[in-house]
Scaffold this motif. Sequence first.
Motif, PDB file in Angstrom:
ATOM      1  N   PRO A   4      -4.014  -0.642 -15.422  1.00 40.28           N
ATOM      2  CA  PRO A   4      -3.994  -0.008 -16.746  1.00 40.28           C
ATOM      3  C   PRO A   4      -4.635   1.383 -16.811  1.00 40.28           C
ATOM      4  N   GLU A   5      -5.742   1.576 -16.126  1.00 46.28           N
ATOM      5  CA  GLU A   5      -6.397   2.890 -16.191  1.00 46.28           C
ATOM      6  C   GLU A   5      -5.551   3.971 -15.520  1.00 46.28           C
ATOM      7  N   LYS A   6      -4.922   3.621 -14.424  1.00 44.60           N
ATOM      8  CA  LYS A   6      -4.038   4.576 -13.743  1.00 44.60           C
ATOM      9  C   LYS A   6      -2.814   4.866 -14.614  1.00 44.60           C
ATOM     10  N   LEU A   7      -2.297   3.839 -15.279  1.00 42.29           N
ATOM     11  CA  LEU A   7      -1.156   4.028 -16.174  1.00 42.29           C
ATOM     12  C   LEU A   7      -1.521   5.006 -17.288  1.00 42.29           C
ATOM     13  N   LYS A   8      -2.684   4.823 -17.905  1.00 38.38           N
ATOM     14  CA  LYS A   8      -3.117   5.732 -18.965  1.00 38.38           C
ATOM     15  C   LYS A   8      -3.185   7.167 -18.458  1.00 38.38           C
ATOM     16  N   GLU A   9      -3.748   7.325 -17.292  1.00 39.39           N
ATOM     17  CA  GLU A   9      -3.863   8.650 -16.680  1.00 39.39           C
ATOM     18  C   GLU A   9      -2.477   9.269 -16.462  1.00 39.39           C
ATOM     19  N   MET A  10      -1.548   8.464 -15.984  1.00 36.12           N
ATOM     20  CA  MET A  10      -0.203   8.967 -15.694  1.00 36.12           C
ATOM     21  C   MET A  10       0.580   9.270 -16.972  1.00 36.12           C
ATOM     22  N   LEU A  11       0.362   8.509 -18.027  1.00 40.33           N
ATOM     23  CA  LEU A  11       1.032   8.766 -19.308  1.00 40.33           C
ATOM     24  C   LEU A  11       0.571  10.085 -19.923  1.00 40.33           C
ATOM     25  N   LYS A  12      -0.702  10.430 -19.720  1.00 44.11           N
ATOM     26  CA  LYS A  12      -1.264  11.652 -20.293  1.00 44.11           C
ATOM     27  C   LYS A  12      -1.069  12.877 -19.400  1.00 44.11           C
ATOM     28  N   LYS A  13      -0.650  12.661 -18.172  1.00 47.91           N
ATOM     29  CA  LYS A  13      -0.564  13.737 -17.184  1.00 47.91           C
ATOM     30  C   LYS A  13       0.406  14.827 -17.612  1.00 47.91           C
ATOM     31  N   LYS A  14      -0.060  16.046 -17.575  1.00 48.54           N
ATOM     32  CA  LYS A  14       0.789  17.192 -17.869  1.00 48.54           C
ATOM     33  C   LYS A  14       1.278  17.771 -16.551  1.00 48.54           C
ATOM     34  N   GLY A  15       2.576  17.797 -16.402  1.00 52.50           N
ATOM     35  CA  GLY A  15       3.184  18.334 -15.194  1.00 52.50           C
ATOM     36  C   GLY A  15       3.615  19.775 -15.402  1.00 52.50           C
ATOM     37  N   LYS A  16       4.720  20.124 -14.797  1.00 44.89           N
ATOM     38  CA  LYS A  16       5.244  21.485 -14.880  1.00 44.89           C
ATOM     39  C   LYS A  16       5.411  21.897 -16.346  1.00 44.89           C
ATOM     40  N   ASP A  56       0.832  -1.203   0.000  1.00 50.60           N
ATOM     41  CA  ASP A  56       0.000   0.000   0.000  1.00 50.60           C
ATOM     42  C   ASP A  56       0.867   1.255   0.000  1.00 50.60           C
ATOM     43  N   LEU A  57       1.929   1.247   0.781  1.00 48.38           N
ATOM     44  CA  LEU A  57       2.853   2.379   0.809  1.00 48.38           C
ATOM     45  C   LEU A  57       3.534   2.539  -0.542  1.00 48.38           C
ATOM     46  N   PHE A  58       3.931   1.418  -1.129  1.00 46.74           N
ATOM     47  CA  PHE A  58       4.579   1.459  -2.442  1.00 46.74           C
ATOM     48  C   PHE A  58       3.626   2.035  -3.476  1.00 46.74           C
ATOM     49  N   ASP A  59       2.368   1.607  -3.455  1.00 52.69           N
ATOM     50  CA  ASP A  59       1.380   2.115  -4.407  1.00 52.69           C
ATOM     51  C   ASP A  59       1.184   3.614  -4.252  1.00 52.69           C
ATOM     52  N   GLU A  60       1.122   4.092  -2.999  1.00 51.64           N
ATOM     53  CA  GLU A  60       0.963   5.527  -2.762  1.00 51.64           C
ATOM     54  C   GLU A  60       2.118   6.303  -3.371  1.00 51.64           C
ATOM     55  N   GLU A  61       3.326   5.824  -3.173  1.00 51.93           N
ATOM     56  CA  GLU A  61       4.499   6.498  -3.728  1.00 51.93           C
ATOM     57  C   GLU A  61       4.521   6.410  -5.254  1.00 51.93           C
ATOM     58  N   LEU A  62       4.117   5.283  -5.772  1.00 49.13           N
ATOM     59  CA  LEU A  62       4.118   5.074  -7.225  1.00 49.13           C
ATOM     60  C   LEU A  62       3.171   6.050  -7.915  1.00 49.13           C
ATOM     61  N   PHE A  63       2.053   6.358  -7.294  1.00 53.64           N
ATOM     62  CA  PHE A  63       1.043   7.215  -7.900  1.00 53.64           C
ATOM     63  C   PHE A  63       1.125   8.667  -7.434  1.00 53.64           C
ATOM     64  N   ALA A  64       2.084   8.997  -6.598  1.00 63.20           N
ATOM     65  CA  ALA A  64       2.203  10.351  -6.037  1.00 63.20           C
ATOM     66  C   ALA A  64       2.575  11.364  -7.114  1.00 63.20           C
ATOM     67  N   GLU A  65       2.198  12.613  -6.852  1.00 67.56           N
ATOM     68  CA  GLU A  65       2.563  13.736  -7.715  1.00 67.56           C
ATOM     69  C   GLU A  65       3.203  14.814  -6.863  1.00 67.56           C
ATOM     70  N   ASP A  66       4.123  15.556  -7.468  1.00 67.33           N
ATOM     71  CA  ASP A  66       4.713  16.674  -6.745  1.00 67.33           C
ATOM     72  C   ASP A  66       3.808  17.906  -6.893  1.00 67.33           C
ATOM     73  N   ILE A 101       5.835   9.931 -11.220  1.00 69.94           N
ATOM     74  CA  ILE A 101       7.061   9.135 -11.320  1.00 69.94           C
ATOM     75  C   ILE A 101       7.524   8.972 -12.772  1.00 69.94           C
ATOM     76  N   LEU A 102       6.603   8.960 -13.721  1.00 80.62           N
ATOM     77  CA  LEU A 102       6.990   8.845 -15.129  1.00 80.62           C
ATOM     78  C   LEU A 102       7.732  10.097 -15.602  1.00 80.62           C
ATOM     79  N   HIS A 103       7.311  11.258 -15.136  1.00 81.72           N
ATOM     80  CA  HIS A 103       8.027  12.492 -15.489  1.00 81.72           C
ATOM     81  C   HIS A 103       9.481  12.401 -15.017  1.00 81.72           C
ATOM     82  N   TYR A 104       9.666  11.943 -13.795  1.00 84.48           N
ATOM     83  CA  TYR A 104      11.026  11.878 -13.241  1.00 84.48           C
ATOM     84  C   TYR A 104      11.878  10.795 -13.909  1.00 84.48           C
TER      85      TYR A 104
END
Length: 127
Positions: A45-57, A5-15, A21-24
């Motif tokens: 898969p749905e979270k991965l899609k969301e993270m791939l499309k995520k626009k950061g800084k 659960d802790l790993f998942d939280e860190e994996l999906f975290a945003e600054d 994590i994909l940006h970094y």
Amino acid sequence: MKHHDLFDEELFAEDKNGNNILHYTCRNQNEKILTSVLIELKKTPEKLKEMLKKKGKNNKTPLLLASEHYFSKKNFIILVETLREHNLINVELFTEDKNGNNILFNSCHTGNKKIFNSDAKVSIIIL
């Protein structure tokens, strides 16, 4: 809380800028790290899609960041393949950052023109 659960939280975290994590991982040249992260993210898969499309800084997606960094050619190719697997590649090719730059501009600007010639699969996507 369990370890995973802790790993998942860190994996999906945003600054604070919205980078995940994909940006970094796309900023560095270590494709093994990116591959390991993607293996974990593909479990959701749905979270991965969301993270791939995520626009950061500066409105940059992970692929835009990979295209900016000359030594991230392998990361770029890995991301293109992942985007293709999830039917997101056509959208990503035309995504622009806050300055209007896209992956073709970034790759050429950083001297990474070979990124479009070096891998037939990537070249086919662009054409």
